[in-house]
Design a protein around this motif. Structure first.
Motif, PDB file in Angstrom:
ATOM      1  N   ALA A 157       1.314 -68.483 -39.038  1.00 15.00           N
ATOM      2  CA  ALA A 157       0.491 -68.290 -37.841  1.00 15.00           C
ATOM      3  C   ALA A 157       0.635 -66.875 -37.292  1.00 15.00           C
ATOM      4  CB  ALA A 157       0.871 -69.317 -36.780  1.00 15.00           C
ATOM      5  N   VAL A 158       1.861 -66.397 -37.183  1.00 14.17           N
ATOM      6  CA  VAL A 158       2.055 -65.058 -36.614  1.00 14.17           C
ATOM      7  C   VAL A 158       1.595 -63.963 -37.568  1.00 14.17           C
ATOM      8  CG1 VAL A 158       3.940 -65.816 -35.125  1.00 14.17           C
ATOM      9  CG2 VAL A 158       4.455 -64.942 -37.407  1.00 14.17           C
ATOM     10  N   ILE A 203      -9.194 -57.458 -28.813  1.00 16.71           N
ATOM     11  CA  ILE A 203      -8.657 -57.307 -30.173  1.00 16.71           C
ATOM     12  C   ILE A 203      -9.808 -57.381 -31.173  1.00 16.71           C
ATOM     13  CG2 ILE A 203      -7.158 -58.317 -31.928  1.00 16.71           C
ATOM     14  CD1 ILE A 203      -5.430 -59.410 -29.650  1.00 16.71           C
ATOM     15  N   LYS A 204      -9.967 -56.338 -31.973  1.00 19.13           N
ATOM     16  CA  LYS A 204     -11.057 -56.291 -32.946  1.00 19.13           C
ATOM     17  C   LYS A 204     -10.569 -56.251 -34.385  1.00 19.13           C
ATOM     18  CE  LYS A 204     -14.222 -54.004 -29.746  1.00 19.13           C
ATOM     19  NZ  LYS A 204     -15.112 -52.821 -29.500  1.00 19.13           N
ATOM     20  N   SER A 205      -9.319 -55.890 -34.602  1.00 23.27           N
ATOM     21  CA  SER A 205      -8.781 -55.827 -35.958  1.00 23.27           C
ATOM     22  C   SER A 205      -7.261 -55.914 -35.904  1.00 23.27           C
ATOM     23  CB  SER A 205      -9.198 -54.520 -36.645  1.00 23.27           C
ATOM     24  OG  SER A 205      -8.663 -53.400 -35.955  1.00 23.27           O
ATOM     25  N   GLY A 206      -6.674 -56.105 -37.070  1.00 24.11           N
ATOM     26  CA  GLY A 206      -5.219 -56.179 -37.155  1.00 24.11           C
ATOM     27  C   GLY A 206      -4.673 -57.514 -36.718  1.00 24.11           C
ATOM     28  N   ILE A 212       2.266 -60.108 -25.406  1.00 22.99           N
ATOM     29  CA  ILE A 212       1.556 -59.817 -24.155  1.00 22.99           C
ATOM     30  C   ILE A 212       2.578 -59.734 -23.035  1.00 22.99           C
ATOM     31  CG2 ILE A 212      -0.171 -60.633 -22.509  1.00 22.99           C
ATOM     32  CD1 ILE A 212      -1.544 -62.085 -24.817  1.00 22.99           C
ATOM     33  N   ARG A 213       2.581 -58.618 -22.339  1.00 25.66           N
ATOM     34  CA  ARG A 213       3.526 -58.420 -21.245  1.00 25.66           C
ATOM     35  C   ARG A 213       2.907 -58.853 -19.922  1.00 25.66           C
ATOM     36  NH1 ARG A 213       5.179 -52.275 -23.026  1.00 25.66           N
ATOM     37  NH2 ARG A 213       6.343 -52.816 -24.925  1.00 25.66           N
ATOM     38  N   ASP A 221       1.781 -54.887 -30.770  1.00 25.43           N
ATOM     39  CA  ASP A 221       2.808 -55.548 -31.572  1.00 25.43           C
ATOM     40  C   ASP A 221       2.431 -56.991 -31.891  1.00 25.43           C
ATOM     41  OD1 ASP A 221       4.346 -53.238 -31.398  1.00 25.43           O
ATOM     42  OD2 ASP A 221       5.327 -53.918 -29.552  1.00 25.43           O
ATOM     43  N   ARG A 222       2.711 -57.384 -33.111  1.00 23.18           N
ATOM     44  CA  ARG A 222       2.462 -58.747 -33.546  1.00 23.18           C
ATOM     45  C   ARG A 222       3.440 -59.705 -32.854  1.00 23.18           C
ATOM     46  NH1 ARG A 222      -0.233 -60.475 -38.062  1.00 23.18           N
ATOM     47  NH2 ARG A 222      -0.269 -58.327 -38.870  1.00 23.18           N
ATOM     48  N   LEU A 223       2.954 -60.855 -32.430  1.00 22.11           N
ATOM     49  CA  LEU A 223       3.822 -61.879 -31.852  1.00 22.11           C
ATOM     50  C   LEU A 223       4.834 -62.324 -32.902  1.00 22.11           C
ATOM     51  CD1 LEU A 223       4.354 -63.794 -29.399  1.00 22.11           C
ATOM     52  CD2 LEU A 223       2.816 -65.433 -30.522  1.00 22.11           C
TER      53      LEU A 223
END
Length: 301
Positions: A157-158, A203-206, A212-213, A221-223
Protein backbone atom coordinates in the motif's frame (compact mmCIF):
# COMPACT_ATOMS: atom_id res chain seq x y z
CA UNK A 1 20.59 -50.10 20.72
CA UNK A 2 16.88 -49.91 19.80
CA UNK A 3 15.05 -46.65 19.03
CA UNK A 4 13.47 -46.37 22.48
CA UNK A 5 16.82 -46.72 24.24
CA UNK A 6 18.37 -44.31 21.74
CA UNK A 7 15.76 -41.67 22.61
CA UNK A 8 16.39 -42.16 26.34
CA UNK A 9 19.95 -40.90 26.16
CA UNK A 10 20.67 -37.86 28.31
CA UNK A 11 20.90 -34.49 26.63
CA UNK A 12 24.19 -34.14 24.70
CA UNK A 13 26.52 -31.13 24.70
CA UNK A 14 26.99 -28.59 21.89
CA UNK A 15 30.76 -28.90 22.56
CA UNK A 16 30.88 -25.39 23.96
CA UNK A 17 33.52 -24.74 26.61
CA UNK A 18 32.56 -23.33 29.99
CA UNK A 19 34.30 -20.05 29.24
CA UNK A 20 32.54 -19.67 25.87
CA UNK A 21 29.16 -20.56 27.36
CA UNK A 22 29.47 -17.98 30.10
CA UNK A 23 30.77 -15.30 27.71
CA UNK A 24 27.89 -15.83 25.24
CA UNK A 25 25.12 -15.46 27.83
CA UNK A 26 24.14 -12.20 29.52
CA UNK A 27 23.47 -11.99 33.23
CA UNK A 28 19.72 -11.71 32.63
CA UNK A 29 19.84 -14.77 30.39
CA UNK A 30 21.74 -16.72 33.02
CA UNK A 31 19.13 -15.80 35.62
CA UNK A 32 16.35 -16.95 33.28
CA UNK A 33 18.20 -20.21 32.64
CA UNK A 34 18.66 -20.79 36.39
CA UNK A 35 14.96 -20.16 37.03
CA UNK A 36 14.01 -22.61 34.27
CA UNK A 37 16.46 -25.16 35.71
CA UNK A 38 14.93 -24.95 39.20
CA UNK A 39 11.42 -25.53 37.84
CA UNK A 40 12.62 -28.46 35.75
CA UNK A 41 14.40 -30.06 38.70
CA UNK A 42 11.30 -29.68 40.86
CA UNK A 43 9.27 -31.47 38.21
CA UNK A 44 11.84 -34.25 37.84
CA UNK A 45 11.72 -35.05 41.57
CA UNK A 46 15.14 -36.67 41.45
CA UNK A 47 14.60 -38.54 38.18
CA UNK A 48 17.29 -38.60 35.50
CA UNK A 49 16.87 -36.05 32.69
CA UNK A 50 16.60 -38.00 29.44
CA UNK A 51 15.45 -37.13 25.95
CA UNK A 52 11.98 -38.56 26.52
CA UNK A 53 11.70 -36.96 29.95
CA UNK A 54 12.51 -33.50 28.56
CA UNK A 55 10.03 -34.03 25.73
CA UNK A 56 7.36 -34.98 28.26
CA UNK A 57 8.16 -31.90 30.36
CA UNK A 58 7.84 -29.38 27.53
CA UNK A 59 4.69 -31.14 26.31
CA UNK A 60 3.20 -30.71 29.78
CA UNK A 61 4.17 -27.06 29.83
CA UNK A 62 2.41 -26.51 26.53
CA UNK A 63 -0.69 -28.34 27.77
CA UNK A 64 -0.73 -26.00 30.80
CA UNK A 65 -0.90 -23.03 28.44
CA UNK A 66 2.73 -21.93 28.59
CA UNK A 67 3.82 -19.95 25.55
CA UNK A 68 6.15 -21.26 22.85
CA UNK A 69 8.67 -18.62 23.95
CA UNK A 70 8.72 -20.03 27.49
CA UNK A 71 9.27 -23.53 26.16
CA UNK A 72 12.04 -22.29 23.86
CA UNK A 73 13.73 -20.87 26.95
CA UNK A 74 13.54 -24.23 28.74
CA UNK A 75 15.19 -26.08 25.87
CA UNK A 76 17.85 -23.38 25.51
CA UNK A 77 18.49 -23.50 29.26
CA UNK A 78 18.99 -27.27 29.20
CA UNK A 79 21.41 -27.00 26.28
CA UNK A 80 23.36 -24.25 28.02
CA UNK A 81 23.49 -26.03 31.38
CA UNK A 82 24.90 -29.22 29.95
CA UNK A 83 27.26 -27.38 27.63
CA UNK A 84 28.54 -25.35 30.58
CA UNK A 85 29.09 -28.53 32.65
CA UNK A 86 30.89 -30.12 29.74
CA UNK A 87 28.65 -33.22 29.51
CA UNK A 88 28.86 -35.17 26.27
CA UNK A 89 25.13 -35.27 25.52
CA UNK A 90 22.60 -33.47 23.31
CA UNK A 91 18.90 -32.92 22.93
CA UNK A 92 17.64 -36.11 21.28
CA UNK A 93 15.14 -36.76 18.47
CA UNK A 94 12.04 -36.99 20.68
CA UNK A 95 12.57 -33.59 22.27
CA UNK A 96 13.50 -32.09 18.89
CA UNK A 97 10.29 -33.39 17.32
CA UNK A 98 8.01 -32.25 20.14
CA UNK A 99 9.74 -28.85 20.31
CA UNK A 100 9.29 -28.39 16.55
CA UNK A 101 5.58 -29.22 16.80
CA UNK A 102 5.13 -26.69 19.62
CA UNK A 103 6.92 -23.96 17.66
CA UNK A 104 4.73 -24.58 14.61
CA UNK A 105 1.59 -24.44 16.72
CA UNK A 106 2.85 -21.23 18.31
CA UNK A 107 3.22 -19.63 14.87
CA UNK A 108 -0.35 -20.60 13.98
CA UNK A 109 -1.61 -19.06 17.21
CA UNK A 110 0.25 -15.81 16.54
CA UNK A 111 -1.36 -15.61 13.12
CA UNK A 112 -4.78 -16.10 14.66
CA UNK A 113 -4.15 -13.29 17.15
CA UNK A 114 -4.57 -10.71 14.38
CA UNK A 115 -8.21 -9.83 13.79
CA UNK A 116 -9.55 -9.23 10.31
CA UNK A 117 -11.29 -6.04 9.18
CA UNK A 118 -14.33 -7.09 7.16
CA UNK A 119 -15.94 -4.98 4.46
CA UNK A 120 -18.51 -3.43 6.81
CA UNK A 121 -15.71 -2.58 9.25
CA UNK A 122 -13.87 -0.80 6.43
CA UNK A 123 -16.95 1.26 5.56
CA UNK A 124 -17.21 2.48 9.15
CA UNK A 125 -13.50 3.25 9.34
CA UNK A 126 -13.54 5.23 6.10
CA UNK A 127 -16.62 7.16 7.21
CA UNK A 128 -14.88 8.07 10.46
CA UNK A 129 -11.70 9.13 8.63
CA UNK A 130 -13.59 11.20 6.06
CA UNK A 131 -15.71 12.90 8.72
CA UNK A 132 -12.52 14.34 10.27
CA UNK A 133 -12.58 16.78 7.32
CA UNK A 134 -8.79 16.75 7.12
CA UNK A 135 -6.46 15.90 4.27
CA UNK A 136 -4.86 13.16 6.35
CA UNK A 137 -8.27 11.67 7.08
CA UNK A 138 -9.13 11.60 3.39
CA UNK A 139 -5.75 10.02 2.65
CA UNK A 140 -6.35 7.32 5.26
CA UNK A 141 -9.83 6.60 3.90
CA UNK A 142 -8.41 6.18 0.39
CA UNK A 143 -5.58 3.95 1.61
CA UNK A 144 -7.75 1.75 3.85
CA UNK A 145 -10.38 1.33 1.15
CA UNK A 146 -7.75 0.46 -1.46
CA UNK A 147 -6.08 -2.09 0.82
CA UNK A 148 -9.46 -3.74 1.41
CA UNK A 149 -10.40 -3.83 -2.29
CA UNK A 150 -7.08 -5.21 -3.47
CA UNK A 151 -6.12 -7.32 -0.42
CA UNK A 152 -2.90 -5.34 -0.16
CA UNK A 153 -0.16 -5.90 2.35
CA UNK A 154 0.80 -2.72 4.16
CA UNK A 155 4.19 -2.64 2.42
CA UNK A 156 2.40 -2.80 -0.96
CA UNK A 157 0.00 0.00 0.00
CA UNK A 158 2.69 2.51 0.93
CA UNK A 159 4.57 1.65 -2.28
CA UNK A 160 1.65 2.65 -4.55
CA UNK A 161 2.38 5.46 -6.99
CA UNK A 162 -0.14 7.70 -8.73
CA UNK A 163 0.84 6.07 -12.02
CA UNK A 164 -0.16 2.63 -10.68
CA UNK A 165 -3.83 3.63 -10.50
CA UNK A 166 -5.38 3.48 -13.96
CA UNK A 167 -9.13 3.60 -14.49
CA UNK A 168 -10.67 0.78 -12.44
CA UNK A 169 -7.39 -1.02 -11.82
CA UNK A 170 -4.30 -0.98 -9.62
CA UNK A 171 -1.00 -2.25 -10.96
CA UNK A 172 0.79 -4.32 -8.32
CA UNK A 173 4.22 -5.83 -8.63
CA UNK A 174 4.30 -9.09 -6.69
CA UNK A 175 7.03 -10.83 -4.75
CA UNK A 176 8.68 -14.21 -5.22
CA UNK A 177 5.51 -16.17 -4.40
CA UNK A 178 3.24 -14.18 -6.71
CA UNK A 179 2.90 -13.17 -10.31
CA UNK A 180 5.49 -10.56 -11.27
CA UNK A 181 2.82 -8.00 -12.18
CA UNK A 182 -0.94 -7.91 -11.84
CA UNK A 183 -3.83 -5.50 -12.27
CA UNK A 184 -6.38 -5.54 -9.45
CA UNK A 185 -9.92 -4.18 -9.51
CA UNK A 186 -10.74 -1.04 -7.51
CA UNK A 187 -14.34 -0.48 -6.39
CA UNK A 188 -16.10 2.79 -7.23
CA UNK A 189 -16.15 4.23 -3.64
CA UNK A 190 -12.39 3.68 -3.46
CA UNK A 191 -11.80 5.38 -6.80
CA UNK A 192 -13.81 8.34 -5.52
CA UNK A 193 -11.75 8.52 -2.30
CA UNK A 194 -8.51 8.47 -4.30
CA UNK A 195 -9.64 11.18 -6.73
CA UNK A 196 -10.80 13.52 -3.97
CA UNK A 197 -7.66 12.90 -1.92
CA UNK A 198 -5.37 13.57 -4.90
CA UNK A 199 -7.24 16.78 -5.74
CA UNK A 200 -7.18 18.04 -2.18
CA UNK A 201 -3.53 17.10 -1.62
CA UNK A 202 -2.44 18.38 -5.05
CA UNK A 203 -0.67 15.10 -5.88
CA UNK A 204 -0.23 14.46 -9.61
CA UNK A 205 2.64 11.96 -9.73
CA UNK A 206 4.95 9.88 -7.60
CA UNK A 207 4.03 8.46 -4.20
CA UNK A 208 0.26 8.38 -3.71
CA UNK A 209 0.10 8.10 0.06
CA UNK A 210 2.36 10.71 1.65
CA UNK A 211 3.26 12.00 5.04
CA UNK A 212 1.06 14.89 6.11
CA UNK A 213 2.02 17.31 8.86
CA UNK A 214 -0.60 18.84 11.12
CA UNK A 215 -3.29 16.96 9.11
CA UNK A 216 -3.07 19.45 6.22
CA UNK A 217 0.54 20.03 5.08
CA UNK A 218 1.30 17.40 2.43
CA UNK A 219 5.00 16.57 2.11
CA UNK A 220 6.89 14.91 -0.73
CA UNK A 221 7.80 11.99 1.53
CA UNK A 222 6.14 8.63 1.10
CA UNK A 223 4.04 7.44 4.05
CA UNK A 224 5.94 4.74 5.95
CA UNK A 225 4.76 1.34 7.11
CA UNK A 226 4.60 2.49 10.72
CA UNK A 227 2.52 5.55 9.86
CA UNK A 228 0.14 3.49 7.73
CA UNK A 229 -0.28 0.90 10.50
CA UNK A 230 -1.00 3.61 13.05
CA UNK A 231 -3.62 5.13 10.74
CA UNK A 232 -5.38 1.78 10.36
CA UNK A 233 -5.36 1.20 14.11
CA UNK A 234 -6.56 4.73 14.81
CA UNK A 235 -9.59 4.60 12.54
CA UNK A 236 -10.49 1.08 13.66
CA UNK A 237 -10.61 2.45 17.22
CA UNK A 238 -12.59 5.51 16.12
CA UNK A 239 -15.10 3.20 14.43
CA UNK A 240 -15.54 1.23 17.65
CA UNK A 241 -13.82 -1.89 16.35
CA UNK A 242 -12.16 -3.98 19.04
CA UNK A 243 -9.47 -6.63 18.72
CA UNK A 244 -5.87 -6.87 17.64
CA UNK A 245 -5.49 -4.75 14.51
CA UNK A 246 -2.38 -4.75 12.34
CA UNK A 247 -1.40 -3.98 8.78
CA UNK A 248 -2.47 -7.50 7.84
CA UNK A 249 -6.01 -7.05 9.21
CA UNK A 250 -7.42 -5.56 5.99
CA UNK A 251 -6.06 -8.43 3.86
CA UNK A 252 -7.37 -11.03 6.30
CA UNK A 253 -10.75 -9.33 6.62
CA UNK A 254 -11.25 -9.07 2.87
CA UNK A 255 -10.38 -12.73 2.42
CA UNK A 256 -12.90 -13.71 5.10
CA UNK A 257 -15.54 -11.40 3.58
CA UNK A 258 -15.01 -13.02 0.18
CA UNK A 259 -15.40 -16.47 1.72
CA UNK A 260 -18.57 -15.47 3.56
CA UNK A 261 -19.97 -14.02 0.32
CA UNK A 262 -19.49 -17.40 -1.37
CA UNK A 263 -16.29 -16.86 -3.35
CA UNK A 264 -14.52 -20.01 -4.47
CA UNK A 265 -10.97 -20.81 -3.48
CA UNK A 266 -9.90 -20.09 -7.05
CA UNK A 267 -11.56 -16.67 -6.98
CA UNK A 268 -9.97 -15.84 -3.63
CA UNK A 269 -6.62 -17.03 -4.91
CA UNK A 270 -6.90 -14.58 -7.79
CA UNK A 271 -7.97 -11.70 -5.56
CA UNK A 272 -5.16 -12.23 -3.06
CA UNK A 273 -2.55 -13.17 -5.68
CA UNK A 274 -1.67 -16.40 -3.91
CA UNK A 275 0.10 -19.06 -5.96
CA UNK A 276 -0.68 -21.74 -3.38
CA UNK A 277 -4.45 -22.43 -3.08
CA UNK A 278 -3.86 -23.69 0.46
CA UNK A 279 -3.69 -20.08 1.71
CA UNK A 280 -7.16 -18.91 0.58
CA UNK A 281 -8.52 -22.34 1.53
CA UNK A 282 -7.71 -21.48 5.16
CA UNK A 283 -10.10 -18.55 5.05
CA UNK A 284 -12.85 -20.64 3.49
CA UNK A 285 -12.59 -23.04 6.44
CA UNK A 286 -12.49 -20.21 8.99
CA UNK A 287 -15.45 -18.29 7.53
CA UNK A 288 -18.72 -19.20 9.31
CA UNK A 289 -21.01 -20.61 6.58
CA UNK A 290 -24.52 -19.17 6.62
CA UNK A 291 -25.81 -22.02 4.49
CA UNK A 292 -24.62 -25.47 3.62
CA UNK A 293 -23.61 -26.03 -0.03
CA UNK A 294 -26.63 -28.33 -0.53
CA UNK A 295 -29.02 -25.75 0.89
CA UNK A 296 -27.50 -22.98 -1.20
CA UNK A 297 -27.19 -24.76 -4.53
CA UNK A 298 -29.55 -27.75 -4.57
CA UNK A 299 -32.42 -26.29 -2.58
CA UNK A 300 -31.90 -22.89 -4.29
CA UNK A 301 -32.35 -20.87 -1.10
Amino acid sequence: MDQEKESDRCIQSDSVTRTEARRNASENTLKAYEHAKQKLQAWLEGRKLTDTMLAEYIRNLYAEGKSAATINLVVAAVKWMIAYKGADYEVGPVTARVHSEIRMEGKKQRRRLVDGLAWDDVERMCAAAESSETTSGLRDAAMISLMSDCLLRISEAVAVNVEDVTGEGLLVRGGEEEQAEDSLYICEPTRDFIKRYQKRAGIKSGALFRRIRYHTHVTADRLGVKGAREAIQRWAKEAGIKGTISGQSLRIGSALSLAEAGATVKEMQRAGRWLDPAMPARYVREAPPEQSPVERYKDRK
